[in-house]
Write an enzyme that holds these catalytic residues in place. Structure first.
Site, mmCIF file in Angstrom:
data_model
loop_
_atom_site.group_PDB
_atom_site.id
_atom_site.type_symbol
_atom_site.label_atom_id
_atom_site.label_comp_id
_atom_site.label_asym_id
_atom_site.label_seq_id
_atom_site.Cartn_x
_atom_site.Cartn_y
_atom_site.Cartn_z
ATOM 1 N N GLY A 77 -52.855 -5.944 1.452
ATOM 2 C CA GLY A 77 -53.507 -4.245 1.249
ATOM 3 C C GLY A 77 -54.224 -4.732 -0.337
ATOM 4 O O GLY A 77 -54.456 -5.494 -1.238
ATOM 5 N N GLY A 79 -56.902 -3.022 -3.799
ATOM 6 C CA GLY A 79 -58.002 -2.006 -4.016
ATOM 7 C C GLY A 79 -58.344 -2.010 -5.208
ATOM 8 O O GLY A 79 -58.376 -3.515 -5.664
ATOM 9 N N GLY A 80 -59.104 -1.369 -5.986
ATOM 10 C CA GLY A 80 -59.649 -2.028 -7.382
ATOM 11 C C GLY A 80 -58.869 -2.089 -8.076
ATOM 12 O O GLY A 80 -59.133 -2.751 -9.276
ATOM 13 N N MET A 81 -57.268 -1.833 -7.549
ATOM 14 C CA MET A 81 -56.228 -1.969 -9.115
ATOM 15 C C MET A 81 -55.452 -3.169 -9.060
ATOM 16 O O MET A 81 -54.584 -3.183 -9.373
ATOM 17 C CB MET A 81 -55.656 -1.077 -9.595
ATOM 18 C CG MET A 81 -56.680 -0.007 -9.161
ATOM 19 S SD MET A 81 -57.874 -0.047 -11.472
ATOM 20 C CE MET A 81 -56.922 0.490 -12.611
ATOM 21 N N VAL A 84 -51.870 -7.110 -2.592
ATOM 22 C CA VAL A 84 -50.771 -6.719 -2.531
ATOM 23 C C VAL A 84 -50.169 -7.398 -1.443
ATOM 24 O O VAL A 84 -50.896 -7.573 -0.015
ATOM 25 C CB VAL A 84 -49.792 -5.218 -2.204
ATOM 26 C CG1 VAL A 84 -48.427 -5.553 -1.775
ATOM 27 C CG2 VAL A 84 -49.862 -3.895 -2.901
ATOM 28 N N LYS A 99 -47.410 -7.953 -5.891
ATOM 29 C CA LYS A 99 -48.603 -7.575 -6.096
ATOM 30 C C LYS A 99 -48.653 -8.234 -7.580
ATOM 31 O O LYS A 99 -48.149 -8.142 -8.166
ATOM 32 C CB LYS A 99 -47.907 -5.929 -6.624
ATOM 33 C CG LYS A 99 -48.760 -5.110 -6.970
ATOM 34 C CD LYS A 99 -48.867 -3.730 -7.120
ATOM 35 C CE LYS A 99 -50.341 -2.728 -7.017
ATOM 36 N NZ LYS A 99 -49.420 -1.861 -6.479
ATOM 37 N N ASP A 192 -49.428 9.025 -10.418
ATOM 38 C CA ASP A 192 -49.881 9.519 -9.225
ATOM 39 C C ASP A 192 -49.295 9.264 -7.972
ATOM 40 O O ASP A 192 -49.285 8.752 -7.035
ATOM 41 C CB ASP A 192 -50.803 7.914 -9.587
ATOM 42 C CG ASP A 192 -51.528 7.374 -8.633
ATOM 43 O OD1 ASP A 192 -52.948 8.363 -8.121
ATOM 44 O OD2 ASP A 192 -52.615 6.157 -7.968
#
Lengths: 469, 226
Positions: A77, A79-81, A84, A99, A192
């Site tokens: 996976g 994402g922007g941050m 993983v 990660k 979050d």
């Protein structure tokens, strides 16, 4: 980082032909948020399985050179941050989730210190419902976490793929509460909580991931001076996160405490039950699905806009949910087609509020009568009657005020706004200040009884909060 | 401005409404076009819709609770179209005198540029709304730069408005502008701050309360995400 002329260098999405001034429209919207803090918090969208372009994850091959201690199996996976990977740690013969954070984080000199501090706190968290952090560090400027690998899915995927039944949702909530409480006890706030961060393994056990990552990656900490170029905020991706953020967190992330997590939990809870987000003037869950209406109170109280009005501990949410479930031996759903056994706070307030409106009308009409009469007698007779006129006028003013207060209170009750005004007006209704009092007395008492229930208070708290659209 | 536009037929309310219509006509036009209307019919219908809106002072009945001018306009337009105002009716009401100046040639070009993958007219409308708003905020910013004699600077720096990353590194940019890297950073930071203020102000005109701005931003973001 890939920057072809047709993609936004910022977020990596394709630039539409009609982009204003050739600038990426989504990034332009994001810039509109008041503080970068809020925007950064919106963004922390990396979760195990977050979606979104922006950060181009290295291929497993590229990565294996940097992490000789792991066999990188696949990218699971990004994402922007961050990204993983599923990896194996041969020395311990275990599978881990590796990660990695975007390389830009290293550009901030203060980051290393912050990372060390946060990573230490995260490593302290040990709970069956929290994804365990095995290791963390920096290699070649690339910051990483090695974590427990959860073989399963996340709550977002579960919701998208046909959703959850209320009993399933109700089985998940206490587990989230346990995890949050354990972290809060250690002084760690998640910041979050959203369905993407709630992982569910193949045995149905809940595991919360990315504790504290929002804080680590946000620019909210005091480490970042205002006015400095923003390294991380600009990698922000997942604006949707905003929907899960507590109002005080959107305003400013400093001073946010564990109760922000309780708010987010409320949003997730609501979404699990109804499939929708509690945005604007949302309805209580029980009006959408067949559940015990007492759960409305739990959800609405978690969603109170003022932190003080929320549950103060995640464990309290769990206790309430479990009490309701135990009370209700088979979680028995109400009879089909009668979704609400108990009317909502709004409905129960309706009758007394209508009564107050009627009393208010009587007051106003009576005032007019009194004033007319007073005018007539003052026209007919002269100074001998001045005192009488004065008395008439005083009665008229009292009566009119009484009427106005009642009308105002009733309006607040209809809209579930301004709780103190509603209560105040009910008290005034009981006082004999006008002819309408004969009618308003019983309705005032009735309104007070309804207003003082916890359920109504929670409904007001939610009503005065994010009611926007 | 919404609040102003909603007040009973004062001259300001008509002006405010006309102003808002002039700003946001294109998303409505795009919506009508996507409904399958020809260019001519869509132009007439859009114009007639505004005539209807201004004539009837429909805004007065705008439900204050809803707050969003955007959804109000779309709902009104849908009602209007549902009444099946035909072209001749459009001629009668709006065709004779154009209540506000709309550049339909430009509109048609923009309509053709707009990506056609958006599945519904509503989505198209919302996306165009967001783009209109952004373009307007950028134009205002541009004007401000021009007014202070920094038009060229705006052109060089605008690519950083969306965020930090760009194809041109700060150092290179500093070279082009003949200034230091630090000064470039400061300039970008200031420009972004000003842009943010303008954008929020622009949005503030279309919602009821200042608190609603963030919410509207989120909706705009959703509208822009495919």
């Amino acid at each position: 980082m890939m920057t072809s002329p047709h993609t936004c260098p910022q977020c990596g999405t394709e630039l539409p032909a009609d982009a204003p001034d050739g600038v990426c429209p989504t990034c332009l919207v994001q810039q509109g948020f008041d503080s970068h803090t809020a925007a950064a918090n919106l963004a922390s969208g990396t979760t195990g399985l977050a979606s979104g372009p922006g950060f181009v994850a290295p291929s497993p091959d590229e990565l294996s050179g940097r992490f000789p201690q792991f066999d990188i199996i696949e990218l699971v996976g990004q994402g922007g941050m961050g990204a993983v990977y599923k990896a194996r740690q041969p020395t311990l013969d275990r599978v881990v989730a590796l990660k990695i954070l975007p390389p830009e984080v290293g550009h901030d000199p203060a980051f290393a210190e912050r990372f060390k501090r946060e990573a230490r706190a995260l490593a302290m968290l040990s709970h069956p419902s929290i994804v365990t952090v095995y290791d963390s560090g920096e290699t070649d400027g690339l910051y990483y976490f090695a974590m427990e690998f959860v073989d399963g899915t996340n709550l977002r995927q579960t919701i998208v793929q046909g959703g959850l039944t209320p009993p399933e949702a109700l089985a998940i909530v206490p587990q989230i509460c346990d995890a949050l409480q354990a972290a809060h006890d250690e002084g760690v706030v998640h910041r979050d909580i959203k369905p993407e961060n709630v992982l569910i393994d193949k045995r149905g056990r809940v595991k919360i991931t990315d504790f504290g990552l929002a804080k680590l990656l946000g620019t909210d900490t005091d480490d970042t001076a205002i006015g400095k170029p923003f390294t991380l905020t600009d990698t922000r991706q997942v604006m949707g996160t905003a929907h899960y953020m507590a109002p005080e967190q959107i305003q400013s992330s400093s001073g946010v405490d564990h109760r922000a997590d309780i708010y987010s939990l409320g949003v997730v809870f609501y979404e699990m039950l109804t499939g929708e987000l509690p945005i604007g003037r949302f309805e209580p869950p029980s009006s959408k699905v067949r559940i015990d209406v007492r759960l409305d109170d739990v959800v609405l109280r978690s969603l109170a806009s003022a932190p003080d009005r929320r549950y103060q501990h995640a464990s309290d949410v769990k206790t309430e949910v479990e009490t309701i479930l135990n009370d209700d031996p088979e979680h028995r759903p109400p009879v089909p087609n009668t979704p609400n056994l108990r009317p909502s706070a709004r409905d129960r307030l309706k009758a007394p509020a209508v009564g107050l409106v009627v009393a208010s009308a009587v007051d106003v009409v009576a005032t007019l009568g009194i004033l007319l009469f007073s005018l007539r007698i003052s026209a007919v007779a002269s100074d001998a009657l001045t005192i009488r006129t004065l008395i008439f006028n005083a009665v008229g003013v009292a009566s009119l005020t009484h009427g106005i207060v009642l009308a105002l209170g009733a309006a607040k009750m209809f809209r579930l706004r301004s709780y103190p005004i509603a209560v105040g007006a009910s008290v005034v209704a009981i006082l004999p200040f006008g002819p309408g009092a004969a009618i308003s007395l019983p309705f005032g008492i009735w309104a007070l009884i309804v207003l003082l229930t916890g359920e109504t208070r929670a409904a007001f708290a939610a009503g005065s909060g994010r009611d926007i659209s | 401005m919404v609040v102003e536009a909603g007040r009973r037929s004062s001259p300001q309310s008509a002006d405010a409404l006309a102003t808002l219509c002039e700003i946001y006509w294109f998303p409505l036009y795009a919506y009508v076009r996507r409904q399958g209307q020809s260019t001519d019919d869509a132009q007439d219908l859009t114009q007639a819709f505004f005539a209807h809106l201004l004539d009837k002072q429909t805004l007065r009945v705008a439900d204050r609770e809803r707050g969003h001018f955007r959804s109000f306009l779309l709902t009104s337009l849908k009602h209007f179209l549902a009444k099946q105002w035909r072209r001749d009716a459009a001629q009668k009401r709006g065709g004779g005198r154009a209540p506000i100046a709309l550049d339909f040639d430009d509109g048609e070009t923009r309509y053709r540029i707009a990506p056609s993958h958006e599945s519904t007219p509503e989505k198209l409308f919302e996306r165009q709304w967001a783009l209109t708003l952004l373009a307007r905020a950028l134009a205002t910013l541009h004007r401000e730069f021009e007014a202070s004699g920094k038009a060229a600077r705006f052109v060089s720096l605008k690519m950083y408005l969306g965020g930090e990353k760009s194809r041109v590194p700060y150092r290179e940019l500093a070279g082009q502008l003949d200034t230091s890297e630090g000064a470039v950073k400061v300039a970008i930071h200031r420009m972004r701050r000003r842009y943010r203020a303008i954008l929020r102000d622009e949005i503030r005109h279309t919602v009821d309360a200042a608190e609603d701005v963030d919410d509207e931003l989120r909706r705009l973001f959703d509208a822009l995400t495919p």
